[in-house]
Write a protein that holds these residues in place. Structure first.
Motif, PDB file in Angstrom:
ATOM      1  N   LEU A 244       2.875   6.231 -34.826  1.00 25.45           N
ATOM      2  CA  LEU A 244       2.759   4.830 -35.227  1.00 25.45           C
ATOM      3  C   LEU A 244       1.311   4.355 -35.191  1.00 25.45           C
ATOM      4  O   LEU A 244       0.909   3.512 -36.007  1.00 25.45           O
ATOM      5  CB  LEU A 244       3.654   3.960 -34.349  1.00 25.45           C
ATOM      6  CG  LEU A 244       5.162   4.252 -34.448  1.00 25.45           C
ATOM      7  CD1 LEU A 244       5.959   3.276 -33.600  1.00 25.45           C
ATOM      8  CD2 LEU A 244       5.654   4.224 -35.896  1.00 25.45           C
ATOM      9  N   THR A 245       0.530   4.900 -34.271  1.00 26.72           N
ATOM     10  CA  THR A 245      -0.892   4.576 -34.264  1.00 26.72           C
ATOM     11  C   THR A 245      -1.563   5.119 -35.516  1.00 26.72           C
ATOM     12  O   THR A 245      -2.396   4.438 -36.149  1.00 26.72           O
ATOM     13  CB  THR A 245      -1.561   5.160 -33.007  1.00 26.72           C
ATOM     14  OG1 THR A 245      -0.993   4.541 -31.855  1.00 26.72           O
ATOM     15  CG2 THR A 245      -3.064   4.907 -33.012  1.00 26.72           C
ATOM     16  N   LEU A 246      -1.209   6.334 -35.894  1.00 26.23           N
ATOM     17  CA  LEU A 246      -1.746   6.922 -37.132  1.00 26.23           C
ATOM     18  C   LEU A 246      -1.413   6.043 -38.328  1.00 26.23           C
ATOM     19  O   LEU A 246      -2.276   5.758 -39.170  1.00 26.23           O
ATOM     20  CB  LEU A 246      -1.169   8.325 -37.327  1.00 26.23           C
ATOM     21  CG  LEU A 246      -1.559   9.055 -38.613  1.00 26.23           C
ATOM     22  CD1 LEU A 246      -3.058   9.326 -38.647  1.00 26.23           C
ATOM     23  CD2 LEU A 246      -0.761  10.357 -38.740  1.00 26.23           C
TER      24      LEU A 246
ATOM     25  N   ILE B  30      -1.993   3.703 -16.434  1.00 32.78           N
ATOM     26  CA  ILE B  30      -1.902   3.113 -15.098  1.00 32.78           C
ATOM     27  C   ILE B  30      -3.278   2.669 -14.618  1.00 32.78           C
ATOM     28  O   ILE B  30      -3.422   1.600 -14.009  1.00 32.78           O
ATOM     29  CB  ILE B  30      -1.251   4.120 -14.134  1.00 32.78           C
ATOM     30  CG1 ILE B  30       0.219   4.331 -14.535  1.00 32.78           C
ATOM     31  CG2 ILE B  30      -1.353   3.634 -12.685  1.00 32.78           C
ATOM     32  CD1 ILE B  30       0.855   5.551 -13.905  1.00 32.78           C
ATOM     33  N   ALA B  31      -4.305   3.464 -14.917  1.00 33.96           N
ATOM     34  CA  ALA B  31      -5.671   3.109 -14.509  1.00 33.96           C
ATOM     35  C   ALA B  31      -6.146   1.829 -15.176  1.00 33.96           C
ATOM     36  O   ALA B  31      -7.014   1.124 -14.642  1.00 33.96           O
ATOM     37  CB  ALA B  31      -6.627   4.261 -14.838  1.00 33.96           C
ATOM     38  N   ARG B  32      -5.564   1.475 -16.306  1.00 31.90           N
ATOM     39  CA  ARG B  32      -5.883   0.222 -16.998  1.00 31.90           C
ATOM     40  C   ARG B  32      -5.198  -0.977 -16.344  1.00 31.90           C
ATOM     41  O   ARG B  32      -5.365  -2.111 -16.791  1.00 31.90           O
ATOM     42  CB  ARG B  32      -5.439   0.316 -18.460  1.00 31.90           C
ATOM     43  CG  ARG B  32      -6.206   1.301 -19.305  1.00 31.90           C
ATOM     44  CD  ARG B  32      -5.393   1.689 -20.558  1.00 31.90           C
ATOM     45  NE  ARG B  32      -4.930   0.532 -21.289  1.00 31.90           N
ATOM     46  CZ  ARG B  32      -5.511   0.034 -22.392  1.00 31.90           C
ATOM     47  NH1 ARG B  32      -6.587   0.630 -22.878  1.00 31.90           N
ATOM     48  NH2 ARG B  32      -5.025  -1.014 -23.005  1.00 31.90           N
ATOM     49  N   GLY B  33      -4.373  -0.723 -15.339  1.00 35.52           N
ATOM     50  CA  GLY B  33      -3.638  -1.803 -14.693  1.00 35.52           C
ATOM     51  C   GLY B  33      -2.348  -2.152 -15.396  1.00 35.52           C
ATOM     52  O   GLY B  33      -1.791  -3.230 -15.165  1.00 35.52           O
ATOM     53  N   GLU B  34      -1.813  -1.228 -16.223  1.00 33.16           N
ATOM     54  CA  GLU B  34      -0.630  -1.524 -17.030  1.00 33.16           C
ATOM     55  C   GLU B  34       0.560  -0.634 -16.667  1.00 33.16           C
ATOM     56  O   GLU B  34       1.486  -0.463 -17.460  1.00 33.16           O
ATOM     57  CB  GLU B  34      -0.979  -1.395 -18.513  1.00 33.16           C
ATOM     58  CG  GLU B  34      -2.042  -2.405 -18.933  1.00 33.16           C
ATOM     59  CD  GLU B  34      -2.452  -2.308 -20.402  1.00 33.16           C
ATOM     60  OE1 GLU B  34      -2.632  -3.374 -21.017  1.00 33.16           O
ATOM     61  OE2 GLU B  34      -2.579  -1.180 -20.915  1.00 33.16           O
TER      62      GLU B  34
ATOM     63  N   LEU C 279      -3.725   4.526 -26.942  1.00 32.70           N
ATOM     64  CA  LEU C 279      -4.206   4.964 -28.246  1.00 32.70           C
ATOM     65  C   LEU C 279      -4.643   3.801 -29.126  1.00 32.70           C
ATOM     66  O   LEU C 279      -5.559   3.943 -29.945  1.00 32.70           O
ATOM     67  CB  LEU C 279      -3.098   5.747 -28.972  1.00 32.70           C
ATOM     68  CG  LEU C 279      -2.493   6.923 -28.197  1.00 32.70           C
ATOM     69  CD1 LEU C 279      -1.280   7.459 -28.941  1.00 32.70           C
ATOM     70  CD2 LEU C 279      -3.527   8.010 -27.983  1.00 32.70           C
ATOM     71  N   ASP C 280      -3.985   2.654 -28.976  1.00 30.68           N
ATOM     72  CA  ASP C 280      -4.226   1.530 -29.881  1.00 30.68           C
ATOM     73  C   ASP C 280      -4.159   0.226 -29.095  1.00 30.68           C
ATOM     74  O   ASP C 280      -3.084  -0.303 -28.810  1.00 30.68           O
ATOM     75  CB  ASP C 280      -3.188   1.530 -31.003  1.00 30.68           C
ATOM     76  CG  ASP C 280      -3.511   0.545 -32.111  1.00 30.68           C
ATOM     77  OD1 ASP C 280      -4.417  -0.291 -31.921  1.00 30.68           O
ATOM     78  OD2 ASP C 280      -2.868   0.608 -33.165  1.00 30.68           O
ATOM     79  N   ASP C 281      -5.317  -0.302 -28.731  1.00 30.80           N
ATOM     80  CA  ASP C 281      -5.404  -1.521 -27.925  1.00 30.80           C
ATOM     81  C   ASP C 281      -4.881  -2.761 -28.648  1.00 30.80           C
ATOM     82  O   ASP C 281      -4.716  -3.812 -28.038  1.00 30.80           O
ATOM     83  CB  ASP C 281      -6.849  -1.785 -27.503  1.00 30.80           C
ATOM     84  CG  ASP C 281      -7.151  -1.194 -26.134  1.00 30.80           C
ATOM     85  OD1 ASP C 281      -6.222  -1.092 -25.335  1.00 30.80           O
ATOM     86  OD2 ASP C 281      -8.321  -0.846 -25.900  1.00 30.80           O
ATOM     87  N   ARG C 282      -4.670  -2.650 -29.952  1.00 33.52           N
ATOM     88  CA  ARG C 282      -4.210  -3.815 -30.697  1.00 33.52           C
ATOM     89  C   ARG C 282      -2.724  -4.067 -30.532  1.00 33.52           C
ATOM     90  O   ARG C 282      -2.197  -5.054 -31.068  1.00 33.52           O
ATOM     91  CB  ARG C 282      -4.557  -3.647 -32.184  1.00 33.52           C
ATOM     92  CG  ARG C 282      -6.057  -3.681 -32.461  1.00 33.52           C
ATOM     93  CD  ARG C 282      -6.363  -3.521 -33.932  1.00 33.52           C
ATOM     94  NE  ARG C 282      -6.070  -2.179 -34.383  1.00 33.52           N
ATOM     95  CZ  ARG C 282      -6.176  -1.788 -35.659  1.00 33.52           C
ATOM     96  NH1 ARG C 282      -6.544  -2.648 -36.587  1.00 33.52           N
ATOM     97  NH2 ARG C 282      -5.925  -0.538 -35.994  1.00 33.52           N
TER      98      ARG C 282
ATOM     99  N   GLY D  28       0.476  -5.025 -28.270  1.00 33.15           N
ATOM    100  CA  GLY D  28       1.029  -5.536 -27.028  1.00 33.15           C
ATOM    101  C   GLY D  28       0.067  -6.390 -26.228  1.00 33.15           C
ATOM    102  O   GLY D  28      -0.831  -7.039 -26.786  1.00 33.15           O
ATOM    103  N   PRO D  29       0.234  -6.428 -24.882  1.00 26.86           N
ATOM    104  CA  PRO D  29      -0.548  -7.339 -24.034  1.00 26.86           C
ATOM    105  C   PRO D  29      -2.050  -7.188 -24.260  1.00 26.86           C
ATOM    106  O   PRO D  29      -2.568  -6.099 -24.409  1.00 26.86           O
ATOM    107  CB  PRO D  29      -0.149  -6.888 -22.615  1.00 26.86           C
ATOM    108  CG  PRO D  29       1.198  -6.284 -22.788  1.00 26.86           C
ATOM    109  CD  PRO D  29       1.174  -5.604 -24.125  1.00 26.86           C
ATOM    110  N   GLY D  30      -2.724  -8.313 -24.299  1.00 34.17           N
ATOM    111  CA  GLY D  30      -4.180  -8.303 -24.413  1.00 34.17           C
ATOM    112  C   GLY D  30      -4.695  -8.149 -25.820  1.00 34.17           C
ATOM    113  O   GLY D  30      -5.886  -7.987 -26.030  1.00 34.17           O
ATOM    114  N   ARG D  31      -3.786  -8.246 -26.816  1.00 32.20           N
ATOM    115  CA  ARG D  31      -4.264  -8.095 -28.205  1.00 32.20           C
ATOM    116  C   ARG D  31      -5.235  -9.177 -28.557  1.00 32.20           C
ATOM    117  O   ARG D  31      -5.095 -10.312 -28.126  1.00 32.20           O
ATOM    118  CB  ARG D  31      -3.084  -8.150 -29.172  1.00 32.20           C
ATOM    119  CG  ARG D  31      -2.283  -6.864 -29.222  1.00 32.20           C
ATOM    120  CD  ARG D  31      -1.202  -6.927 -30.249  1.00 32.20           C
ATOM    121  NE  ARG D  31      -0.194  -7.948 -29.910  1.00 32.20           N
ATOM    122  CZ  ARG D  31       0.851  -8.217 -30.656  1.00 32.20           C
ATOM    123  NH1 ARG D  31       1.057  -7.607 -31.785  1.00 32.20           N
ATOM    124  NH2 ARG D  31       1.723  -9.134 -30.269  1.00 32.20           N
TER     125      ARG D  31
END
Length: 308
Positions: free
Chosen positions: A204-206, A284-288, A300-303, A305-308
């Motif tokens: 889905l990221t692709l 997990i290291a991202r706090g998620e 893979l894709d910061d856009r 979910g949370p924090g978009r």
């Protein structure tokens, strides 16, 4: 005879049963409610008093220790977060071993290390009680709908005793083998789930990065060889960016690590599972880590979910 999967018949009545439930979280609470709805008297223990208050508000009896549960319930379900928690419930201070007696049935329905499962089962058997490891697949939705898939290890007699409980909680029971076999099956299950979540996240990221609607790509894949429950359920979560946990990322990571430990013990290398575990470490290291395990796509894709 082990090895066959059973589709559950009409739900049995548990009238007259006293069933202990230790653990009252995402899975334990709906499972306790299902047992009560089937007629069982349910006695709940949770570590936090505030959680026991929630159980009492649900109309369930509560107890302040696992041993107190075992003193009043003949069948005890353990539905806690990890292997150390199971060890504490069974063998720790105030644990089940302080109260189990001949005729008791202890059922671990969490995901527990195989060696620990067998060691705890031996100690329970030494007290004259039966032990079944019966981890489940289906997540919180399966627990709420009583449609869990249950993979069980134990003697034929112990499985027969547990079967009415399993029929209330799930729609599929497989007696995999002796004690520990259920946990081996669950390790295999979590390898498949973890790797498939990663595959869907990459696909889905692709699609998104190539400028194509990932929701439509998900729809296009349905019905072909890529179709799966993970694509259907977790693919939707990824498309919508909706990661309220049905199963937490931290739990998925723990299960993959446990599978890798089992693989090392039997001399097998699982390179893709190692990569999946490491990706969950990054999430997990991202706090998620408390997000649903489908949130792996956010590595893979910061856009999404949370924090978009």
């Amino acid at each position: 005879m082990t090895g066959g999967a059973e589709a559950a018949p009409a739900l049995p009545s548990l009238d007259g049963w006293r069933v202990g439930v230790i653990g009252f979280g995402l899975m334990g609470r709906p499972m306790a409610r299902a047992l009560a709805a089937a007629g069982a008297e349910v006695i709940v223990h949770a570590r936090r008093a505030s959680v026991r208050d929630i159980a009492a508000a649900d109309g369930l009896e509560t107890a302040d220790s696992p041993a107190a549960v075992a003193r009043t319930a003949d069948v005890v379900l353990v539905i806690v977060s990890d292997t150390p928690a199971v060890e504490s419930v069974v063998a720790g201070s105030g644990g089940l071993l302080g109260a189990v007696r001949p005729g008791h049935l202890v059922i671990d329905m969490g995901t527990t290390a195989v060696a620990t499962t067998r060691a705890l089962a031996a100690r329970v058997a030494g007290a004259g009680a039966d032990y079944v490891d019966a981890p489940v697949s289906g997540g919180q939705v399966g627990a709420e709908q009583a449609t869990l898939s249950i993979m069980a290890g134990g003697t034929e007699a112990a499985i027969a005793r547990a079967r009415p409980v399993f029929q209330v909680l799930g729609t599929r029971l497989t007696h995999v083998g002796d004690v520990g076999a259920g946990q081996v099956a669950k390790a295999a299950n979590q390898v498949v789930v973890g790797l498939t979540i990663g595959a869907v996240a990459e696909a889905l990221t692709l699609a998104r990065r190539a400028g194509v609607d990932p929701g439509r790509v998900r729809d296009a894949l349905a019905g072909g060889f890529a179709e799966s429950r993970v694509l259907a359920m977790h693919g939707r979560r990824m498309v919508e960016g909706a990661f309220t946990p049905g199963a937490r990322a931290t739990t998925q990571r723990k299960d993959l690590d446990q599978a890798l430990a089992l693989a090392e013990a039997v001399g097998v290398t699982l390179p893709a599972t190692t990569l999946a575990r490491d990706l969950y470490d990054r999430l997990i290291a991202r706090g998620e880590g408390d997000l649903d395990h489908a949130a792996l796509i956010r590595v893979l894709d910061d856009r999404v979910g949370p924090g978009r």
